[in-house]
Motif scaffolding. Structure first.
Motif, PDB file in Angstrom:
ATOM      1  N   ARG A  81      28.380  33.620  49.076  1.00 58.04           N
ATOM      2  CA  ARG A  81      27.462  32.612  49.608  1.00 58.04           C
ATOM      3  C   ARG A  81      27.974  31.237  49.204  1.00 58.04           C
ATOM      4  O   ARG A  81      28.612  31.071  48.168  1.00 58.04           O
ATOM      5  N   SER A  82      27.699  30.236  50.020  1.00 61.26           N
ATOM      6  CA  SER A  82      28.155  28.888  49.668  1.00 61.26           C
ATOM      7  C   SER A  82      27.327  28.361  48.500  1.00 61.26           C
ATOM      8  O   SER A  82      26.149  28.685  48.342  1.00 61.26           O
ATOM      9  N   ARG A  83      27.962  27.537  47.693  1.00 62.05           N
ATOM     10  CA  ARG A  83      27.277  26.970  46.530  1.00 62.05           C
ATOM     11  C   ARG A  83      26.160  26.026  46.960  1.00 62.05           C
ATOM     12  O   ARG A  83      25.134  25.906  46.279  1.00 62.05           O
ATOM     13  N   GLY A  84      26.346  25.350  48.087  1.00 62.36           N
ATOM     14  CA  GLY A  84      25.306  24.451  48.586  1.00 62.36           C
ATOM     15  C   GLY A  84      24.065  25.183  49.035  1.00 62.36           C
ATOM     16  O   GLY A  84      22.941  24.677  48.889  1.00 62.36           O
ATOM     17  N   LEU A  85      24.232  26.389  49.597  1.00 61.34           N
ATOM     18  CA  LEU A  85      23.069  27.202  49.959  1.00 61.34           C
ATOM     19  C   LEU A  85      22.404  27.768  48.700  1.00 61.34           C
ATOM     20  O   LEU A  85      21.185  27.929  48.649  1.00 61.34           O
ATOM     21  N   MET A  86      23.211  28.065  47.675  1.00 59.44           N
ATOM     22  CA  MET A  86      22.647  28.533  46.412  1.00 59.44           C
ATOM     23  C   MET A  86      21.717  27.478  45.813  1.00 59.44           C
ATOM     24  O   MET A  86      20.681  27.806  45.220  1.00 59.44           O
ATOM     25  N   ALA A  87      22.080  26.204  45.967  1.00 56.40           N
ATOM     26  CA  ALA A  87      21.219  25.135  45.456  1.00 56.40           C
ATOM     27  C   ALA A  87      19.841  25.186  46.096  1.00 56.40           C
ATOM     28  O   ALA A  87      18.814  24.987  45.425  1.00 56.40           O
ATOM     29  N   LEU A  88      19.795  25.479  47.390  1.00 55.65           N
ATOM     30  CA  LEU A  88      18.504  25.645  48.062  1.00 55.65           C
ATOM     31  C   LEU A  88      17.818  26.929  47.612  1.00 55.65           C
ATOM     32  O   LEU A  88      16.597  26.955  47.433  1.00 55.65           O
ATOM     33  N   ASP A  89      18.589  27.994  47.405  1.00 48.96           N
ATOM     34  CA  ASP A  89      18.025  29.260  46.939  1.00 48.96           C
ATOM     35  C   ASP A  89      17.267  29.097  45.620  1.00 48.96           C
ATOM     36  O   ASP A  89      16.312  29.832  45.356  1.00 48.96           O
ATOM     37  N   PHE A  90      17.702  28.150  44.795  1.00 52.43           N
ATOM     38  CA  PHE A  90      17.081  27.948  43.486  1.00 52.43           C
ATOM     39  C   PHE A  90      15.564  27.804  43.603  1.00 52.43           C
ATOM     40  O   PHE A  90      14.804  28.291  42.752  1.00 52.43           O
TER      41      PHE A  90
END
Length: 247
Positions: A81-90
Motif C-alpha cells: 500500500r502507498s505510504r500516503g494512503l497509510m496516513a489516511l488509514d491512521f
C-alpha cells in the motif's frame, strides 16, 4: 515530505510545517477534505497515488509522512500500500496504540510517520523489518529530513541550520518559520531546504499548520504555481475527549 519542523507555543498551541520534495507532476493544486470514522480531514491529495503526506484532523491530530526510516533504502516495488494512503488509514483507528498494534506494516516501503496528538509528538519508523516508536519531547522544537534524499551528514547540517535559526527567536511565529522553510541553506540547490535536482525532484510545496485548542489553520503554499490556499478546521472537542478517555 522531506523537511519538517515542529514548534511548540503556549497553552497547547504549536506550528507544524512541511516542505514536500517530489516529482512536480505529483503536486496537487488544492487542499482536499474527507471524513474517516467521523473525523473530518483536511490535506493536499497526491495526484498520483491518491494519498497525502500531511493531514490535519478535526480531532486535533496531525499526521505527516516522510519517505524512508533511518537510512536510504533500495526501492523495490510492488508494495502492499502507498505510504500516503497509510496516513489516511491512521484515522480509522481509535488510538495511536491501536494503529501501532493492528496495522499491517509488512509489505510497506520504509517510512517515518509523525503524529501530533493530545499534547504528544510521536515518531514512528518502519525499516521493512521492525517498527520503531519513539515519543519526542513536545515542549521542544524538532526538525526532520527524509533519509531517502538527504545523507546523515546533510541531515545534521539541516539540524544546525534549524538550531541557528532558533537562537534568534524570542517567540515562534508562523511567518518566521515559513521564511526559514523558504530560505535556509548554504546556496546548494540540491540540498537547501527549498531544493531542486534538475526538476526531477524539487520542493513543490510548503504546508504549515498552526494549531490552537479551538482550530487548525492550514496554509498550503504551492511553489510550482506560485499560489497559496488557506483553510480552517475547527477542533471537535467531543472527539478529543473520547480520545483522551481511550488513552
Amino acid at each position: 515530505m522531506c523537511t519538517v519542523t515542529y514548534l511548540p507555543k503556549t497553552d497547547g498551541c504549536f506550528i507544524f510545517t512541511s516542505n514536500r520534495d517530489e516529482a512536480p507532476h505529483r503536486s496537487p493544486e488544492n487542499l482536499d477534505t474527507t471524513t474517516i470514522s467521523g473525523t473530518q480531514l483536511l490535506f493536499p491529495r497526491d495526484t498520483a497515488a491518491g494519498g497525502t503526506w500531511v493531514i490535519a484532523g478535526s480531532n486535533g491530530t496531525i499526521v505527516c509522512i516522510l519517505n524512508g526510516a533511518f537510512l536510504k533504502h533500495k526501492h523495490q516495488p510492488p508494495y502492499r500500500r502507498s505510504r500516503g494512503l497509510m496516513a489516511l488509514d491512521f484515522f480509522s483507528f481509535d488510538t495511536l496504540h491501536a494503529f501501532v498494534r493492528q496495522y499491517t506494516f509488512e509489505g510497506m516501503e520504509p517510512f517515518t510517520m509523525l503524529v501530533i496528538r493530545s499534547g504528544q509528538v510521536t515518531d514512528i519508523r518502519w525499516d521493512e523489518k521492525e517498527l520503531n516508536v519513539q515519543a519526542k519531547d513536545a515542549t521542544k522544537p524538532h526538525v526532520w529530513s527524509s533519509p531517502t534524499l538527504y545523507t546523515p551528514e546533510m541531515q545534521q547540517k539541516r539540524e544546525q541550520w534549524f538550531s541557528e535559526w532558533l537562537d534568534g527567536q524570542d517567540t515562534f511565529e508562523q511567518s518566521a518559520i515559513l521564511h526559514w522553510h523558504r530560505t535556509a541553506g548554504d546556496g546548494d540547490p540540491e540540498n537547501d531546504v527549498v531544493m531542486n535536482r534538475n526538476n526531477i525532484v524539487r520542493t513543490v510545496s510548503i504546508s504549515s499548520i498552526e494549531a490552537t485548542p479551538l482550530q487548525l489553520d492550514f496554509t498550503y503554499h504551492d511553489l510550482l504555481r506560485q499560489q497559496t490556499k488557506k483553510a480552517q478546521l475547527p477542533v471537535n472537542h467531543e472527539a478529543l475527549a473520547v480520545h483522551h478517555r481511550k488513552n
